[in-house]
Design a protein around this motif. Structure first.
Motif, short mmCIF file in Angstrom:
data_model
loop_
_atom_site.label_atom_id
_atom_site.label_comp_id
_atom_site.label_asym_id
_atom_site.label_seq_id
_atom_site.Cartn_x
_atom_site.Cartn_y
_atom_site.Cartn_z
N LEU A 188 -4.94 -1.94 -0.55
CA LEU A 188 -3.86 -2.71 0.06
C LEU A 188 -3.70 -2.38 1.53
CD1 LEU A 188 -1.52 -2.24 -2.98
CD2 LEU A 188 -2.53 -4.41 -2.25
N PHE A 189 -3.76 -1.09 1.83
CA PHE A 189 -3.61 -0.68 3.22
C PHE A 189 -4.75 -1.23 4.08
CE2 PHE A 189 -1.16 2.16 5.87
CZ PHE A 189 0.00 2.23 5.13
N SER B 170 3.61 5.64 -5.60
CA SER B 170 3.52 5.58 -7.06
C SER B 170 2.39 6.45 -7.59
CB SER B 170 3.28 4.14 -7.52
OG SER B 170 4.19 3.29 -6.88
N GLY B 171 1.34 6.57 -6.81
CA GLY B 171 0.22 7.38 -7.27
C GLY B 171 0.49 8.88 -7.15
N THR C 68 -3.93 2.17 -2.86
CA THR C 68 -3.47 2.40 -1.48
C THR C 68 -4.54 1.95 -0.49
OG1 THR C 68 -2.23 4.32 -2.26
CG2 THR C 68 -2.57 4.14 0.11
N GLY D 2 0.82 -1.21 0.00
CA GLY D 2 0.00 0.00 0.00
C GLY D 2 0.85 1.26 0.00
N LEU D 3 1.93 1.21 0.80
CA LEU D 3 2.82 2.37 0.85
C LEU D 3 3.39 2.64 -0.55
CD1 LEU D 3 4.63 4.42 2.43
CD2 LEU D 3 6.32 2.60 2.56
N ALA E 196 2.06 1.80 -3.35
CA ALA E 196 0.98 2.30 -4.21
C ALA E 196 0.79 3.80 -3.99
CB ALA E 196 -0.31 1.54 -3.92
N LEU E 197 0.88 4.19 -2.72
CA LEU E 197 0.72 5.60 -2.38
C LEU E 197 1.81 6.44 -3.05
CD1 LEU E 197 -0.96 7.47 -0.42
CD2 LEU E 197 1.00 7.29 1.11
#
Ligand code: HEM
Ligand code: FES
Lengths: 544, 348
Positions: free
Chosen positions: B92-93, A276-277, B89, A270-271, A273-274
């Motif tokens: 997944l988070f 990258s976004g 995010t 998730g980190l 993804a954050l």
């Protein structure tokens, strides 16, 4: 082999597997494997998870990336580059970024994961170093870890050179220059690597097979070895109540650790993804395709290569000299020597430390860094040495920022290259010794409670609370390596090497703060009798 | 043999250090969720909330695929990328935080101690292993048959040699490539068009004003077989400086034209283009490692890791008034290499 026939679907599936792969033994063996819980043990996990994400995202990229240097004229949607001549590799990277939906996202994630992978590896290695987790029996796994860092740097470099953009092309140009500087065979090596003159038309496809096959295969193999060792040796643990050299305390894989680690994997994902976004890394479209003539100011490689680039900036040109007209370009190939020095130094440290301290025993309980001031100071010296080179790679940007002349900036880096580690060593050692003294204070006299009391004869004192048993044990149960003078060998004589060892050991280990012993503590409590007494007068039934 | 000890035995294997005794594993302090069913239920709902948030994230990702379909502008592509990032995010988070919370609050939090096993095998294991190895030695006769052993070692040792041969074609030999560029007598200087190929644009002396710097390539470079390889050697920076400011070596007096001088743009350190020209000081700065070259002194190195000056390209004006090279560079360009002094560059 089970005694009752399963009735549920899950049960049947389990039995099917069991009868074919004997999974019960795996579950029995690993299901309750213990993982100590402390944040510093998660750094390796971050590295592992980033690697998994690198494999996933990298595979996605291979479906569109064209590792070829044939020339095309760009006709894609990105207006500023329309009509520009570029390689197919660069054009396909643009296509991944702008024409494949989600392609930009995955590219960003791949690059961010690479940055995180290297950061996690480095910090993980530092935690191993500063806690002494590399000591017997883990020396070999320490070496395996160093191989991982080198492979990671290789993976990163080969990866970010693939898009054939201006920035990475200049990186390759630098590699070409370094290769050519190798005495005797350099020119040939460069011609073999690039398939002729730089840049040629082969390098991207060659890097590609290294990047997506050779290096990842090696990484996977070495990671596997690393983890097998971790399982076999079991984890180290911090000093603490109930923690001994003969056990490992923590949470079992099933279910606690699995839930947390599984969750942690998704959090890392998730980190990334954050990042990258919302934060762009390596915007190759801004750099333009590789061309040997233009370059932008402030060129920098990915952070984990930066220190070698920084070293190239620090070393002065007079270190190139000629013997019978043949150049010895120390100013260039020394960047490779510096890498050798760093990784070689890391590799031999466990053995040097054991030799100096004559401590060849197994260790499963970690050292708190302050409790081994010499090692901590040596590590700090290394970190400062590295960081100074790393900062030098941004010397031009820093000069602008601090309004300094670039040359002065480089002079500072040159001085710090030698002086920085020495200062770091001395300061860190003093700080560690001071912290140890503070620990002694706390152990002997208890924690400061913030309460002031007045003694019968009028003196004011702050009341100290004694530590509880568990805390006391965590703080006081360490050995302080003491300098061992030269000892005669089996033949009754003191060998030259032993003398040298003793001399070095004396230099490194003479200053120490002796750990508190039980009898000292008892004596201290005795001295406190007065205070204790007054407290008892004042309070009744307070904590012991 | 391992991991049999699934339950913590308080105070196992106590040993003394500095006279202190290990107090043993502390009692597990129950968490709120262990003792209060209400807290347990709240936490359960919280965790489910995270999983639901994750689902919302996934759906948002899918929605943005359509809702924010880019229209080929940079802004639209970045907007979609951001929305993907937001969705992923959350997705997944949400799973991650939910799982970690579950592990931390609802799964048993008791710490467990597991015994270590000795790293080395016990004496019996070692004896058996030794026996197996000895047996293998005897049965194979590797110790008794030095002829076989030694010829085998030799055979294995030389077997990889052919690999050196087949890797030979990784690249051609350098030959004279390091000593030649596209420059030669009468080759016209052209403006570097950058990435967009176009017809050569020649340069007249009067086009180069004082203080200006022109990025230059040799005429016909784009028609050569490997333009980039050629450019990597032949890129030149052309500058015009007040002749009074130039300390020209008498032997190189006629290498410039009225204060117009041409120098290789390829850094003699490790080959980056030396592209930054400071007009006041007449210094050239390499952006890679900040080697600094003094144009008024034939591009001597005045700072940084480079050793050799940038090679100068002798230039002249041809009959049509265009700037041309008098010859190829008098010395090799770019990074230092072993054979650098072994031959002359071509006069032609
Ligand atoms: C199986 C594993 C891997 C595969 C299949 C893979 C594949 C790829 C491909 C196809 C590219 C070029 C596409 C592009 O530039 O956008 C690329 C770029 C890259 N790779 Fe990998 N890779 C893998 C592992 C790794 C690892 C372990 C690292 C780092 C430590 C890494 C770091 C990079 C970097 C930094 C780039 C440049 C990305 C960019 O353009 O911004 N890769 N990789
Ligand atoms: S390449 Fe010019 S200073 Fe290093």
């Amino acid at each position: 082999m089970s005694t009752t026939q399963p009735t549920t679907a899950v049960g049947k599936a389990a039995l099917f597997t069991e009868n074919r792969v004997g999974a019960s033994r795996l579950v029995k063996e690993f299901g309750r494997k213990i993982f100590p819980h402390h944040w510093s043990f998660m750094l390796g996990e971050v590295a592992l998870y980033s690697f998994v994400i690198l494999v996933l995202t990298g595979t996605f990229l291979t479906f569109w990336f064209k590792p070829a240097m044939g020339h095309t004229i760009y006709e894609g949607p990105f207006v500023p580059l329309q009509g520009v001549e570029m390689s197919e590799a660069y054009a396909s990277t643009l296509a991944i970024s702008f024409e494949i939906r989600g392609g930009l996202f995955i590219r960003q994630m791949h690059h961010w994961a690479a940055l995180l992978f290297m950061a996690a590896l480095s910090i993980h290695a530092m935690r191993i170093f500063f806690t002494g987790a590399f000591r017997r029996p883990r020396e070999v796994n320490w070496l395996v870890g160093i191989v991982l860092i080198v492979l990671g740097m290789g993976a990163g470099f080969t990866g970010y050179s693939l898009p054939d953009d201006l920035l990475s092309g200049n990186g390759l140009r630098i590699i070409d220059g370094i290769l050519k500087a190798i005495p005797l065979v350099g020119t040939y090596i460069s011609f073999f690597v690039f398939g002729g003159e730089f840049p040629g038309v082969d390098i991207v496809s060659r890097l590609y097979s290294l990047h997506i096959m050779v290096v990842p295969a090696l990484l996977i193999a070495v990671i596997a070895v690393h983890l097998i060792f971790v399982v076999y040796h079991k984890h180290t643990q911090w000093p603490g109540a109930g923690h001994t050299e003969k056990n490992v305390v923590g949470e079992p894989v099933l279910p606690t650790f699995a839930a947390k680690a599984g969750g942690f994997f998704f959090m890392i994902f998730g980190l990334l993804a954050l990042l990258s976004g919302f934060f762009t890394t390596n915007p190759v479209w801004n750099y333009g395709p590789y061309d040997p003539s233009p370059v932008s100011a402030g060129t920098q490689p990915d952070w984990y290569i930066g220190w070698m680039d920084g070293f190239l900036r620090i070393i002065p040109g007079w270190t190139e000299f000629y013997i019978f007209g043949y150049p010895i370009s120390f100013n260039i190939f020394s960047s490779v020597l510096v890498a050798g020095l760093l990784f070689g130094g890391l590799a031999i440290w466990p053995f040097v430390e054991a030799w100096l301290t004559k401590d060849y025993r197994e260790h499963h309980i970690l050292d708190r860094p302050r409790n081994n001031p010499t090692r901590t100071a040596v590590g700090a010296a290394g970190v400062v040495w590295y960081l100074n080179m790393w900062a030098a790679a941004s010397g031009d940007l820093m000069a602008v920022f601090f309004h300094m002349s670039l040359n002065d900036m480089i002079y500072i880096f040159r001085v710090l290259f030698f002086l920085g580690p020495v200062i770091a060593y001395i300061v860190t050692k003093r700080v560690c010794l001071a912290l140890q003294r503070k620990d002694r204070e706390i152990i002997l006299h208890g924690r400061e409670s913030g309460q002031i009391i007045r003694l019968p004869h009028g003196e004011f004192q702050e009341r100290h609370k004694p530590l509880n048993e568990d805390r006391l044990w965590s703080l006081a149960s360490f050995e302080s390596p003491q300098y061992i003078p030269a000892e005669p060998g089996p033949d009754g004589k003191i060998s030259k090497i032993e003398k040298r060892r003793a001399k070095l050991a004396r230099f490194f280990y003479e200053d120490r703060v002796a750990p508190v012993t039980k009898s000292e503590l008892e004596a201290a409590h005795h001295d406190h009798g007065e205070v204790e007494q007054s407290r008892k007068d004042e309070l009744t039934g307070s904590q012991q | 043999m391992t991991s049999k000890q699934h339950t913590a035995e308080h105070g196992t294997q106590l040993e003394q250090v500095n006279g202190f005794t290990n107090p043993g594993l502390p009692e597990h302090t129950p968490r709120l969720t262990d003792i209060s069913p209400a807290a347990e239920r709240t936490t359960e709902r919280q965790i489910a909330g995270w999983f639901i948030l994750s689902m919302i994230g996934t759906i948002w990702f899918i929605v943005s695929y359509f809702l924010f379909a880019p229209d080929e502008t940079m802004a639209s592509i970045q907007l979609q990328n951001m929305m993907f990032g937001l969705g992923a995010t959350l997705a997944l988070f949400g799973i991650g935080v939910g799982l970690v919370l579950w592990g931390k609050t609802l799964v048993s939090g008791t710490e467990v101690a597991e015994d270590r096993h000795p790293i080395e095998g016990n004496e019996e294991d070692q004896a058996v292993a030794l026996e197996i190895l000895n047996q293998a030695k005897d049965e194979s006769g590797i110790a008794r048959r030095p002829l076989l052993r030694n010829t085998l070692i030799a055979a294995v040792a030389i077997a990889p040699l052919p690999a050196i041969l087949v890797f030979r074609d990784l690249g051609p030999l350098p030959g004279d490539k390091m000593f030649t560029t596209l420059w030669g007598p009468g080759v016209r200087l052209c403006q570097d068009p950058g990435g967009v190929p176009r017809e050569d644009r020649f340069i007249r002396a009067e086009d180069v004003t004082i203080g200006s710097a022109v990025h230059v390539i040799p005429e016909g470079m784009h028609e050569s077989e490997h333009p980039l390889d050629e450019k990597a050697k032949a890129a030149v920076l052309l500058m015009r400086i007040d002749p009074k400011e130039l300390n020209t070596d008498p032997a190189k007096e006629d290498w410039g034209v009225d204060g117009i001088v041409a120098y290789s743009k390829i850094c003699t350190h490790v080959g980056c283009p030396v592209a930054l020209y400071e007009h006041q000081t007449h210094h050239l700065l390499c952006p890679c490692h900040q080697s600094t070259f003094d144009v008024t002194n034939h591009c001597e190195v005045i700072f940084g890791p480079a050793k050799r000056p940038l090679p100068q390209l002798p230039i002249a004006v041809d009959s049509e008034g265009y700037l041309v090279a008098q010859r190829d560079f008098p010395e090799p360009v770019g990074p230092t290499f072993w054979e650098i002094n072994t031959r002359e560059t071509s006069e032609q």
